[in-house]
Design a protein around this motif. Structure first.
Motif, PDB file in Angstrom:
ATOM      1  N   SER A 115     -49.651 -35.546   8.548  1.00  0.00           N
ATOM      2  CA  SER A 115     -50.575 -35.510   9.679  1.00  0.00           C
ATOM      3  C   SER A 115     -50.624 -34.116  10.284  1.00  0.00           C
ATOM      4  CB  SER A 115     -50.150 -36.521  10.754  1.00  0.00           C
ATOM      5  OG  SER A 115     -50.161 -37.837  10.266  1.00  0.00           O
ATOM      6  N   VAL A 116     -49.462 -33.493  10.385  1.00  0.00           N
ATOM      7  CA  VAL A 116     -49.379 -32.157  10.965  1.00  0.00           C
ATOM      8  C   VAL A 116     -50.016 -31.124  10.036  1.00  0.00           C
ATOM      9  CG1 VAL A 116     -47.826 -30.361  11.819  1.00  0.00           C
ATOM     10  CG2 VAL A 116     -47.288 -32.770  12.223  1.00  0.00           C
ATOM     11  N   VAL A 117     -49.770 -31.261   8.734  1.00  0.00           N
ATOM     12  CA  VAL A 117     -50.348 -30.333   7.772  1.00  0.00           C
ATOM     13  C   VAL A 117     -51.870 -30.364   7.850  1.00  0.00           C
ATOM     14  CG1 VAL A 117     -50.628 -29.807   5.326  1.00  0.00           C
ATOM     15  CG2 VAL A 117     -48.374 -30.458   6.206  1.00  0.00           C
ATOM     16  N   ALA A 118     -52.424 -31.576   7.917  1.00  0.00           N
ATOM     17  CA  ALA A 118     -53.876 -31.713   7.945  1.00  0.00           C
ATOM     18  C   ALA A 118     -54.484 -31.040   9.160  1.00  0.00           C
ATOM     19  CB  ALA A 118     -54.251 -33.191   7.924  1.00  0.00           C
ATOM     20  N   HIS A 119     -53.860 -31.228  10.312  1.00  0.00           N
ATOM     21  CA  HIS A 119     -54.397 -30.648  11.538  1.00  0.00           C
ATOM     22  C   HIS A 119     -53.951 -29.197  11.736  1.00  0.00           C
ATOM     23  CE1 HIS A 119     -56.145 -34.346  13.205  1.00  0.00           C
ATOM     24  NE2 HIS A 119     -55.121 -34.973  12.664  1.00  0.00           N
ATOM     25  N   GLY A 120     -52.723 -28.896  11.317  1.00  0.00           N
ATOM     26  CA  GLY A 120     -52.180 -27.567  11.555  1.00  0.00           C
ATOM     27  C   GLY A 120     -52.944 -26.472  10.857  1.00  0.00           C
ATOM     28  N   ARG A 121     -53.428 -26.761   9.672  1.00  0.00           N
ATOM     29  CA  ARG A 121     -54.146 -25.725   8.933  1.00  0.00           C
ATOM     30  C   ARG A 121     -55.444 -25.326   9.627  1.00  0.00           C
ATOM     31  NH1 ARG A 121     -52.494 -28.030   3.003  1.00  0.00           N
ATOM     32  NH2 ARG A 121     -50.760 -26.597   2.687  1.00  0.00           N
ATOM     33  N   ALA A 122     -55.932 -26.188  10.519  1.00  0.00           N
ATOM     34  CA  ALA A 122     -57.132 -25.830  11.274  1.00  0.00           C
ATOM     35  C   ALA A 122     -56.863 -24.646  12.197  1.00  0.00           C
ATOM     36  CB  ALA A 122     -57.616 -27.029  12.090  1.00  0.00           C
ATOM     37  N   LEU A 123     -55.574 -24.396  12.492  1.00  0.00           N
ATOM     38  CA  LEU A 123     -55.221 -23.262  13.349  1.00  0.00           C
ATOM     39  C   LEU A 123     -55.591 -21.925  12.696  1.00  0.00           C
ATOM     40  CD1 LEU A 123     -51.663 -24.372  14.525  1.00  0.00           C
ATOM     41  CD2 LEU A 123     -53.748 -24.402  15.889  1.00  0.00           C
ATOM     42  N   LEU A 124     -55.702 -21.934  11.371  1.00  0.00           N
ATOM     43  CA  LEU A 124     -55.977 -20.694  10.652  1.00  0.00           C
ATOM     44  C   LEU A 124     -57.434 -20.264  10.727  1.00  0.00           C
ATOM     45  CD1 LEU A 124     -53.972 -21.455   7.373  1.00  0.00           C
ATOM     46  CD2 LEU A 124     -53.206 -20.149   9.358  1.00  0.00           C
ATOM     47  N   LEU A 125     -58.298 -21.166  11.133  1.00  0.00           N
ATOM     48  CA  LEU A 125     -59.725 -20.912  11.001  1.00  0.00           C
ATOM     49  C   LEU A 125     -60.212 -19.749  11.856  1.00  0.00           C
ATOM     50  CD1 LEU A 125     -61.089 -24.572  10.820  1.00  0.00           C
ATOM     51  CD2 LEU A 125     -60.631 -22.972   8.950  1.00  0.00           C
ATOM     52  N   ASP A 126     -59.705 -19.625  13.058  1.00  0.00           N
ATOM     53  CA  ASP A 126     -60.255 -18.619  13.970  1.00  0.00           C
ATOM     54  C   ASP A 126     -59.176 -17.746  14.603  1.00  0.00           C
ATOM     55  OD1 ASP A 126     -59.104 -20.495  15.583  1.00  0.00           O
ATOM     56  OD2 ASP A 126     -60.864 -20.858  16.841  1.00  0.00           O
ATOM     57  N   ASN A 127     -57.997 -17.669  13.960  1.00  0.00           N
ATOM     58  CA  ASN A 127     -56.903 -16.891  14.544  1.00  0.00           C
ATOM     59  C   ASN A 127     -56.129 -16.213  13.422  1.00  0.00           C
ATOM     60  OD1 ASN A 127     -54.406 -16.068  15.740  1.00  0.00           O
ATOM     61  ND2 ASN A 127     -54.808 -17.442  17.447  1.00  0.00           N
ATOM     62  N   ASP A 128     -56.374 -14.924  13.247  1.00  0.00           N
ATOM     63  CA  ASP A 128     -55.755 -14.225  12.120  1.00  0.00           C
ATOM     64  C   ASP A 128     -54.301 -13.841  12.385  1.00  0.00           C
ATOM     65  OD1 ASP A 128     -56.098 -12.204  13.936  1.00  0.00           O
ATOM     66  OD2 ASP A 128     -57.406 -10.974  12.665  1.00  0.00           O
ATOM     67  N   ARG A 129     -53.780 -14.156  13.555  1.00  0.00           N
ATOM     68  CA  ARG A 129     -52.379 -13.895  13.859  1.00  0.00           C
ATOM     69  C   ARG A 129     -51.561 -15.190  13.900  1.00  0.00           C
ATOM     70  NH1 ARG A 129     -51.890  -8.597  14.831  1.00  0.00           N
ATOM     71  NH2 ARG A 129     -49.664  -8.894  15.182  1.00  0.00           N
ATOM     72  N   THR A 130     -52.164 -16.267  13.414  1.00  0.00           N
ATOM     73  CA  THR A 130     -51.473 -17.556  13.376  1.00  0.00           C
ATOM     74  C   THR A 130     -51.550 -18.120  11.961  1.00  0.00           C
ATOM     75  OG1 THR A 130     -52.110 -18.002  15.671  1.00  0.00           O
ATOM     76  CG2 THR A 130     -51.351 -19.872  14.370  1.00  0.00           C
ATOM     77  N   GLN A 131     -50.409 -18.545  11.429  1.00  0.00           N
ATOM     78  CA  GLN A 131     -50.371 -19.120  10.088  1.00  0.00           C
ATOM     79  C   GLN A 131     -49.616 -20.439  10.108  1.00  0.00           C
ATOM     80  OE1 GLN A 131     -49.917 -16.328   6.683  1.00  0.00           O
ATOM     81  NE2 GLN A 131     -49.243 -14.848   8.243  1.00  0.00           N
TER      82      GLN A 131
END
Length: 280
Positions: A115-131
């Motif tokens: 569940s976290v993997v599915a949602h967490g990867r959305a953090l990468l979409l608009d933030n190049d300092r977050t992985q």
């Protein structure tokens, strides 16, 4: 509840099993989130019968996270953060807190809950300092070998490693100690480790009685959950310098040199403790 399609098997996209409660989703529900299913809400109801203060434990953990990350980014000049066992994205995530204090902060999240993997990867979409790294935290060598983690741990600057409400999901104490030591060894000098952990003072008092009953109620869903003593939690920092006020109830924790804004009500059954340590 999420509107993702559920298949007959109880699985949805990304391998998320809706028929079994998830630690991350139950915690999300405590915080008022919507990424949960009936299995999660049923466990929530069981927990509430024993520990109606449990949602406040979750909120206190988020307040602690905000205070710690803000202090490290603003006052201690930390620009590299690893949030290990990050859970589902919700309001006031680590990257939002850190980058509000200093936009130059880099944050890597680590979790292996589907569940976290599915949602967490959305953090990468608009933030190049977050992985986001999908990895099992109980396998520290694998986590530390990931390029995003290796880059963050490169010599030159301190790193803040946050392990909030994560280590108590490893049943064996010796294994937990070994895992924590491996991560501590990998931190550059001057780095910080911040931990929150479920605690049983083992004194026969109200909290002791509460958590003993709670563990019995939830062991079918979370068989590896372990409430530990303050001494055991403190030992997870290894040889690092535990900063004031030490390993204490979250309601009693404050930044070093700071103070508690509000005195806790007497008799509060608070089973979550936390602390921050610095690597010399």
């Amino acid at each position: 509840m999420t509107d993702q399609p559920v298949y007959d098997s109880g699985l949805i996209a990304h391998g998320i099993d809706t028929t079994r409660p998830s630690v991350a989703r139950v915690y999300d529900y405590f915080l008022g989130g919507k990424d949960n299913y009936e299995s999660d809400r049923e466990l929530y109801r069981q927990i509430m019968k024993v520990a109606p203060e449990a949602p406040e434990w979750a909120r206190a953990n988020r307040r602690w996270l905000k205070e710690v990350v803000t202090w490290l980014a603003e006052d201690r000049g930390v620009r590299r953060f690893i949030d290990a066992g990050s859970g589902l994205p919700t309001v006031e995530n680590t990257h939002q807190i850190a980058q509000r204090a200093n936009p130059a902060c880099s944050v890597v999240y680590v979790d292996n809950d589907p569940s976290v993997v599915a949602h967490g990867r959305a953090l990468l979409l608009d933030n190049d300092r977050t992985q986001f790294v999908a990895a099992d935290l109980t396998e520290p060598d694998d986590v530390l070998a990931d390029q995003a983690i290796a880059d963050l741990l490169a010599p030159g600057e301190p790193v803040a490693l946050v392990m909030a409400l994560m280590l108590h999901h490893i049943a064996d104490y010796d294994e937990t100690l070994r895992i924590a030591e491996r991560y501590v060894d990998a931190l550059p000098p001057g780095s910080y480790l911040a931990i929150t952990h479920a605690c049983n003072p083992g004194d026969g008092g109200a909290v002791d009685v509460l958590v003993t009953e709670l563990m019995e109620k939830v062991k079918h869903a979370f068989p590896t959950l372990a409430f530990r003593s303050v001494a055991e939690i403190s030992s997870l920092f290894g040889g690092m310098e535990i900063l004031d006020p030490g390993v204490v109830r979250l309601v009693d924790w404050h930044v070093p040199g700071g103070r508690v804004d509000e005195e806790p009500e007497p008799g509060v059954r608070d089973a979550i403790y936390g602390g921050v340590a610095r690597k010399i």
